[in-house]
Enzyme design. Structure first.
Site, PDB file in Angstrom:
ATOM      1  N   ASP A 153      15.330   1.815  10.508  1.00  0.00           N
ATOM      2  CA  ASP A 153      14.421   0.978  11.284  1.00  0.00           C
ATOM      3  C   ASP A 153      13.574   1.914  12.141  1.00  0.00           C
ATOM      4  O   ASP A 153      14.120   2.648  12.973  1.00  0.00           O
ATOM      5  CB  ASP A 153      15.215   0.011  12.164  1.00  0.00           C
ATOM      6  CG  ASP A 153      14.342  -1.020  12.873  1.00  0.00           C
ATOM      7  OD1 ASP A 153      13.142  -0.738  13.100  1.00  0.00           O
ATOM      8  OD2 ASP A 153      14.870  -2.092  13.231  1.00  0.00           O
ATOM      9  N   SER A 203      -3.469   2.799   9.185  1.00  0.00           N
ATOM     10  CA  SER A 203      -4.004   2.019  10.294  1.00  0.00           C
ATOM     11  C   SER A 203      -4.757   0.813   9.732  1.00  0.00           C
ATOM     12  O   SER A 203      -4.358   0.233   8.719  1.00  0.00           O
ATOM     13  CB  SER A 203      -4.912   2.911  11.156  1.00  0.00           C
ATOM     14  OG  SER A 203      -5.335   2.244  12.318  1.00  0.00           O
ATOM     15  N   LYS A 225      -2.682  -0.556  16.180  1.00  0.00           N
ATOM     16  CA  LYS A 225      -3.356   0.405  15.302  1.00  0.00           C
ATOM     17  C   LYS A 225      -4.253   1.364  16.083  1.00  0.00           C
ATOM     18  O   LYS A 225      -4.418   2.524  15.677  1.00  0.00           O
ATOM     19  CB  LYS A 225      -4.159  -0.340  14.241  1.00  0.00           C
ATOM     20  CG  LYS A 225      -3.304  -1.131  13.253  1.00  0.00           C
ATOM     21  CD  LYS A 225      -2.267  -0.260  12.562  1.00  0.00           C
ATOM     22  CE  LYS A 225      -1.586  -0.998  11.405  1.00  0.00           C
ATOM     23  NZ  LYS A 225      -0.497  -0.191  10.797  1.00  0.00           N
ATOM     24  N   LYS A 263       8.276  12.329  15.428  1.00  0.00           N
ATOM     25  CA  LYS A 263       9.315  13.077  16.145  1.00  0.00           C
ATOM     26  C   LYS A 263      10.456  13.497  15.220  1.00  0.00           C
ATOM     27  O   LYS A 263      10.989  14.600  15.329  1.00  0.00           O
ATOM     28  CB  LYS A 263       9.871  12.224  17.286  1.00  0.00           C
ATOM     29  CG  LYS A 263       8.943  12.090  18.471  1.00  0.00           C
ATOM     30  CD  LYS A 263       9.022  13.307  19.380  1.00  0.00           C
ATOM     31  CE  LYS A 263      10.318  13.310  20.176  1.00  0.00           C
ATOM     32  NZ  LYS A 263      10.365  14.432  21.152  1.00  0.00           N
ATOM     33  N   ILE A 267       0.818  -1.202   0.000  1.00  0.00           N
ATOM     34  CA  ILE A 267       0.000   0.000   0.000  1.00  0.00           C
ATOM     35  C   ILE A 267       0.858   1.262   0.000  1.00  0.00           C
ATOM     36  O   ILE A 267       0.573   2.224  -0.732  1.00  0.00           O
ATOM     37  CB  ILE A 267      -0.953  -0.014   1.206  1.00  0.00           C
ATOM     38  CG1 ILE A 267      -2.039  -1.074   1.016  1.00  0.00           C
ATOM     39  CG2 ILE A 267      -1.586   1.362   1.423  1.00  0.00           C
ATOM     40  CD1 ILE A 267      -2.905  -1.291   2.247  1.00  0.00           C
TER      41      ILE A 267
END
Length: 293
Positions: free
Chosen positions: A82, A159, A177, A142, A36
């Protein structure tokens, strides 16, 4: 005369949106090497943006970035990182700024999934999915938020609809999620005054993805027991179209929302496998289950 049920067409975003709406913009996408997120990246690039795709498997990223650049005529660069390690995302954001000088859009899409009952799910397996999906989303926000503030850009978080109801064998993903949805809501409230928007896309069962392979036991075209008002599984194009809309000026007043992209399937959803027999006797769905990581 009996009428046949409606079967929704699959549309490409370029048939709806102008091809230059993202001219000069830069997308930062975790999980962009496949599925996706790769599809969303391609659609956004087709409308003028350049992109950075982030993931752990550099070979996959390199191949995906080459394909995306060739298909769209835009620049896509791969960066190995990562999402569980904040310093690698910080480095990815810094490299993006060095290369492109800006970050306008961020897709938080890194994810992990497998099937397991709580009784067979190790603490480490649960923790790993939370770290990839929830903590990975937090770390991505962040690392990028100073740059997204500067461009008054936007976030899209990937999600799912699994946690809207209890979904057997998906406690880890459901919890992860739900956390992603909550992070997006807070980003919308805290960062809205800085000009930043944040929304969630919640795809339904999506053809041609790893998630569909896991949930269907490698039968990606399996439709028995599946009900959908619009007649088919979600396609990657369906999700990509909504991502294009959410990043576009047309969505400038939309933030803090969760948009299921499932053809209305959640309103009809039963269980993806027999209930309660599959819970009473997990051996009946053993091929789908992975108890430990």
């Amino acid at each position: 005369m009996t009428s046949s049920p409606y079967f929704a067409p699959v549309n490409n975003s370029i048939s709806t949106f102008k091809d230059n709406i993202f001219e000069g913009k830069v997308l930062f996408c975790t999980g962009g090497g496949s599925g996706i997120c790769k599809g969303m990246t391609e659609s956004i690039m087709r409308h003028g943006a350049n992109a950075v795709i982030i993931g752990r498997k550099f070979d996959r990223l390199t191949e995906a970035s080459r394909e995306l650049s060739e298909r769209t005529g835009r620049t896509c660069i791969p960066i190995q990182a990562d999402v569980r390690q904040p310093q690698t995302l910080q480095a990815a954001a810094e490299r993006t700024m060095e290369y492109f000088g800006r970050i306008d859009f961020v897709i938080c899409g890194a994810a992990g999934n497998f099937m397991s009952p709580i009784s067979g799910l190790s603490e480490n397996a649960f923790k790993t999915v939370i770290e990839i999906d929830t903590l990975g989303t937090y770390n991505t926000v962040k690392a990028t938020i100073p740059h997204v503030r500067a461009t008054k850009g936007a976030y899209v978080h990937v999600s799912a609809t699994l946690h809207y109801r209890g979904t057997p064998y998906q406690v880890h993903v459901s919890a992860a999620k739900a956390g992603v949805d909550a992070i997006s809501n807070v980003v919308a409230v805290e960062e809205g005054p800085h000009g930043v928007r944040s929304n969630v896309l919640a795809p339904g069962f999506t053809s041609g993805t790893e998630g569909m392979r896991v949930m269907s036991g490698n039968k990606t075209n399996k439709t028995e027991g599946f009900s959908n008002p619009l007649g088919r599984f979600t396609e990657i194009h369906d999700v990509a179209n909504v991502a294009v809309f959410l990043f576009s000026p047309a969505a400038c007043y939309i933030t803090g929302q969760v948009l299921p992209v499932d053809g209305g399937a959640e309103h009809l959803r039963g269980d993806f496998f027999p209930y309660p027999s599959s819970v009473v006797d997990p051996s009946s769905v053993r091929k789908l289950l992975k108890g430990k990581m």
